[in-house]
Design an enzyme around this catalytic site. Structure first.
Site, PDB file in Angstrom:
ATOM      1  N   CYS A 134      -5.488  -3.564 -29.744  1.00  0.00           N
ATOM      2  CA  CYS A 134      -4.762  -4.803 -29.444  1.00  0.00           C
ATOM      3  C   CYS A 134      -5.382  -5.509 -28.246  1.00  0.00           C
ATOM      4  O   CYS A 134      -5.168  -5.109 -27.098  1.00  0.00           O
ATOM      5  CB  CYS A 134      -3.294  -4.461 -29.176  1.00  0.00           C
ATOM      6  SG  CYS A 134      -2.319  -5.886 -28.695  1.00  0.00           S
ATOM      7  N   CYS A 137      -2.822  -6.997 -25.757  1.00  0.00           N
ATOM      8  CA  CYS A 137      -2.078  -6.022 -24.931  1.00  0.00           C
ATOM      9  C   CYS A 137      -2.979  -5.476 -23.835  1.00  0.00           C
ATOM     10  O   CYS A 137      -2.568  -5.365 -22.682  1.00  0.00           O
ATOM     11  CB  CYS A 137      -1.594  -4.825 -25.749  1.00  0.00           C
ATOM     12  SG  CYS A 137      -0.968  -5.219 -27.366  1.00  0.00           S
ATOM     13  N   ASP A 138      -4.199  -5.110 -24.191  1.00  0.00           N
ATOM     14  CA  ASP A 138      -5.044  -4.352 -23.260  1.00  0.00           C
ATOM     15  C   ASP A 138      -6.204  -5.148 -22.682  1.00  0.00           C
ATOM     16  O   ASP A 138      -6.846  -4.693 -21.730  1.00  0.00           O
ATOM     17  CB  ASP A 138      -5.600  -3.109 -23.987  1.00  0.00           C
ATOM     18  CG  ASP A 138      -4.467  -2.246 -24.524  1.00  0.00           C
ATOM     19  OD1 ASP A 138      -3.431  -2.163 -23.857  1.00  0.00           O
ATOM     20  OD2 ASP A 138      -4.618  -1.675 -25.619  1.00  0.00           O
TER      21      ASP A 138
END
Ligand code: NAP
Length: 311
Positions: A134, A137-138
């Site tokens: 992701c 997200c990261d």
């Protein structure tokens, strides 16, 4: 046991849309979601092709709006409550989670997909330590670092573009000679100077405590090479979250996607499916929303049997 008219499995765009339409039609409607609402859409950095948002919208913001709309019509959304078992062959359906048992007159399955894995050495061990599925997200953890994205579809392309705004360098690795991502993303990849390694497969992700590099194999020349990278973002497609439905007798195709007719009906009366979990080959927020509207209105007809539905 709780009694509901309509139980929806999954709170991505399809589940939330079915919720809005179900509740607005007058059905008391419950959505069960195994994690946080949003599914893979909440992880989408920027959605440019959902009508009504000319500048685009972050996936998480679009989900937030859908959730608000659900709230407004009185849909109950239970997060972190995954479905373990379905019993749907009788008139009253039974939906079991780890926390409770719900009965429903109709069920809509909108459980979406999960990320596919590469299955190479190092992937599982270094998950969360440089291996990610992701970008949104990261990605921010890789500011000024060198990262690699694997895959040739829209997810890989949008992830590479998004990461190029954060990382010092992005390499895109694809096993073929052309991407299947849409043209507009290809142009952006070129414009941003993202280096694409064609005909290349990741054979190993290396590192002790965190990702330090990858071993690459060129399937045209047979050459093996290594690249030093701090992060590996894997975007090689999806697998449908349909096991619980298949076990309940809902018909799925060879890859596990739920088969529906054009009214989103499955082979089980009173059971509908919408969104990425279905065998519809177009996986877009817009198509998920459209399918979800059809599913909810069909479920309404099935439960309430209005005069125009009975005939
Ligand atoms: P996808 O379209 O199925 O693409 C998966 C990619 O991963 C393909 O290029 C495939 O290669 C590659 N791949 C699969 N298994 C692999 C393996 N073991 N090793 C290396 N490469 C592998 O998946 P996606 O990009 O996640 O997209 C899923 C769906 O969501 C699609 O329908 C997509 O259009 C949609 N989506 C849309 C948007 C948008 O419109 N903005 C954004 C994201 C996703 P091959 O090409 O060789 O098969």
């Amino acid at each position: 046991m709780e009694w509901w008219s309509l139980v929806i499995v999954g709170a991505g765009p399809a589940g939330l849309t079915s919720g809005i339409y179900g509740a607005r039609s007058g059905l008391d409607t419950l959505i069960l979601e195994e994690a946080m609402p949003g599914g893979l859409t909440a992880k989408s950095p920027w959605i440019e092709n959902y009508p009504g948002f000319p500048e685009g919208i972050a996936g998480v913001d679009l989900i937030e709006r859908m959730l608000k709309q659900c709230e407004r019509f009185g849909v109950e959304v239970k997060s972190f409550e995954g479905v373990k078992r379905l019993l749907v062959d009788g008139e009253v359906k039974r939906v079991e989670t780890e926390k409770g048992v719900y009965s429903a007159k109709a069920v809509i399955i909108a459980s979406g997909c999960r990320h596919r894995t590469l299955g190479v050495p190092g992937e599982e061990r270094l998950r969360g330590m440089g291996v990610s599925y992701c970008a949104i997200c990261d990605g921010p953890l890789f500011k000024g670092k060198r990262v690699l994205v694997v895959g040739g579809g829209n997810t890989a392309a949008t992830s590479a573009v998004y990461l190029s705004k954060i990382a010092s360098e992005v390499l895109l690795v694809h096993r073929r000679e052309e991407l299947r991502a849409e043209r507009i993303y290809l142009d952006e990849i070129k414009r941003r100077g993202i280096k694409v390694l064609w005909n290349t497969e990741v054979r190993e992700i290396k590192g002790d405590e965190k990702v330090e590099g990858v071993k690459l194999y060129n399937n045209k020349t047979g050459k093996v090479a290594e690249e030093e990278v701090d992060g590996v973002f894997i975007a090689v497609g999806e697998t449908p979250n349909s096991e619980f439905a298949r076990d309940a007798g809902v018909e799925v195709d060879r890859e596990g996607y739920i088969i529906t007719d054009n009214l989103q009906r499955t082979n089980m009366p009173g059971v509908y499916a919408a969104g990425d979990v279905t065998s519809c080959p177009v996986k877009q927020v817009g198509t998920a929303v459209g399918q979800a509207i059809v599913a909810a209105l069909e479920a309404y007809g099935y439960v309430e049997r209005p005069y125009y539905y009975r005939g």
